[in-house]
Design a protein around this motif. Structure first.
Motif, mmCIF file in Angstrom:
data_model
loop_
_atom_site.group_PDB
_atom_site.id
_atom_site.type_symbol
_atom_site.label_atom_id
_atom_site.label_comp_id
_atom_site.label_asym_id
_atom_site.label_seq_id
_atom_site.Cartn_x
_atom_site.Cartn_y
_atom_site.Cartn_z
ATOM 1 N N ALA A 20 -0.646 4.864 10.569
ATOM 2 C CA ALA A 20 -0.069 4.958 9.395
ATOM 3 C C ALA A 20 0.312 3.562 8.767
ATOM 4 O O ALA A 20 0.235 3.572 7.492
ATOM 5 N N THR A 21 0.574 2.647 9.685
ATOM 6 C CA THR A 21 0.691 1.194 9.004
ATOM 7 C C THR A 21 -0.393 0.719 8.216
ATOM 8 O O THR A 21 -0.234 0.294 7.361
ATOM 9 N N ALA A 22 -1.526 1.097 8.787
ATOM 10 C CA ALA A 22 -2.703 0.521 7.991
ATOM 11 C C ALA A 22 -2.937 1.189 6.680
ATOM 12 O O ALA A 22 -3.360 0.675 5.671
ATOM 13 N N ASP A 23 -2.628 2.504 6.511
ATOM 14 C CA ASP A 23 -2.503 3.301 5.291
ATOM 15 C C ASP A 23 -1.351 2.984 4.570
ATOM 16 O O ASP A 23 -1.230 3.357 3.162
ATOM 17 N N THR A 29 2.215 0.137 -4.644
ATOM 18 C CA THR A 29 1.142 0.623 -5.713
ATOM 19 C C THR A 29 1.140 2.073 -5.430
ATOM 20 O O THR A 29 0.742 2.601 -4.338
ATOM 21 N N PRO A 30 1.125 3.022 -6.534
ATOM 22 C CA PRO A 30 1.136 4.279 -6.477
ATOM 23 C C PRO A 30 -0.507 4.660 -5.824
ATOM 24 O O PRO A 30 -1.427 4.135 -6.638
ATOM 25 N N GLN A 31 -0.696 5.457 -4.985
ATOM 26 C CA GLN A 31 -1.905 5.821 -4.488
ATOM 27 C C GLN A 31 -1.710 7.057 -3.577
ATOM 28 O O GLN A 31 -0.649 7.232 -3.046
ATOM 29 N N THR A 32 -3.080 7.775 -3.371
ATOM 30 C CA THR A 32 -3.012 8.515 -2.385
ATOM 31 C C THR A 32 -3.113 8.162 -0.964
ATOM 32 O O THR A 32 -4.014 7.318 -0.921
ATOM 33 N N THR A 134 6.705 12.041 -0.364
ATOM 34 C CA THR A 134 6.958 11.911 1.055
ATOM 35 C C THR A 134 5.918 10.596 1.846
ATOM 36 O O THR A 134 6.428 9.974 2.681
ATOM 37 N N SER A 135 4.640 10.820 1.447
ATOM 38 C CA SER A 135 3.818 9.845 1.807
ATOM 39 C C SER A 135 4.155 8.352 1.323
ATOM 40 O O SER A 135 3.947 7.282 2.094
ATOM 41 N N THR A 136 4.545 8.362 0.004
ATOM 42 C CA THR A 136 4.944 6.950 -0.693
ATOM 43 C C THR A 136 6.358 6.429 0.052
ATOM 44 O O THR A 136 6.168 5.387 0.500
ATOM 45 N N LEU A 137 7.172 7.197 0.345
ATOM 46 C CA LEU A 137 8.403 7.065 1.294
ATOM 47 C C LEU A 137 8.074 6.598 2.615
ATOM 48 O O LEU A 137 8.386 5.495 2.906
ATOM 49 N N LEU A 138 7.186 7.269 3.245
ATOM 50 C CA LEU A 138 6.679 6.851 4.502
ATOM 51 C C LEU A 138 6.212 5.539 4.391
ATOM 52 O O LEU A 138 6.263 4.532 5.481
#
Length: 182
Positions: A20-23, A29-32, A134-138
């Motif tokens: 997750a840290t690598a992601d 920057t907005p991204q998937t 949620t993925s951006t927040l994380l």
């Protein structure tokens, strides 16, 4: 709920936390963020935010259980208890484990009972918005700090995860990025 539960899982599962840290690179920057999205999907599989799905059967439907067959008439109401399907130990070898890769490798397609955001024409219209936010927040949280879960029940990669998790009871110890070694 999904983000806090995903963070609790990441805080207690070091291998997944490292991925997750690598992601989380460049969280501004907005991204998937595929892996973090998978972590959120997995948190919702483990602890659904909508534990019961209600549907009306639109036409007569033949059902089978083993050798038995029966028909449910169209117009009948159907109640789907999502945790019973998401945590079915007989059909899911990963039932009580945190397995985000399930959502990355297409394995979830082998298990049509997995519906973290419902499915079909009545699926959640906010699914992509929830997963993006949620993925951006994380990504921001994982990049900015180390979080350690300090509450019970304890979550561990070495034991089955509990069937319920009260998101209001989650308590994190946070070490800001400025004080930890990179």
């Amino acid at each position: 709920m999904a983000a806090s539960r995903a963070l609790a899982l990441l805080a207690t599962h070091p291998d997944q936390h490292a991925r997750a840290t690598a992601d989380a690179v460049d969280p501004h920057t907005p991204q998937t963020r595929d892996y973090l999205r998978a972590c959120v999907l997995e948190s919702v599989r483990l602890w659904p935010t909508t534990p019961v799905i209600l549907r009306d059967i639109t036409e007569d439907t033949l059902w089978r259980t083993g050798a038995d067959r029966f028909t449910i008439e169209g117009g009948a109401a159907l109640m789907i208890v999502v945790p019973a399907f998401h945590r079915d130990q007989e059909s899911l070898p990963f039932a009580d484990r945190f397995v985000p890769d399930l959502w990355l490798e297409g394995l979830e397609r082998q298990y049509p009972q997995l519906v973290p955001f419902s499915a079909g024409p009545a699926g959640c219209p906010g699914r992509n918005l929830v997963l993006f936010t949620t993925s951006t927040l994380l990504a921001h949280l994982v990049e900015a700090a180390d979080c350690h879960l300090r509450c019970t029940p304890e979550l561990s990669p070495h034991s089955p995860l509990p069937l319920t998790l009260n998101h209001f009871g989650l308590d994190f110890a946070i070490t800001p990025a400025v004080t930890r070694a990179r």
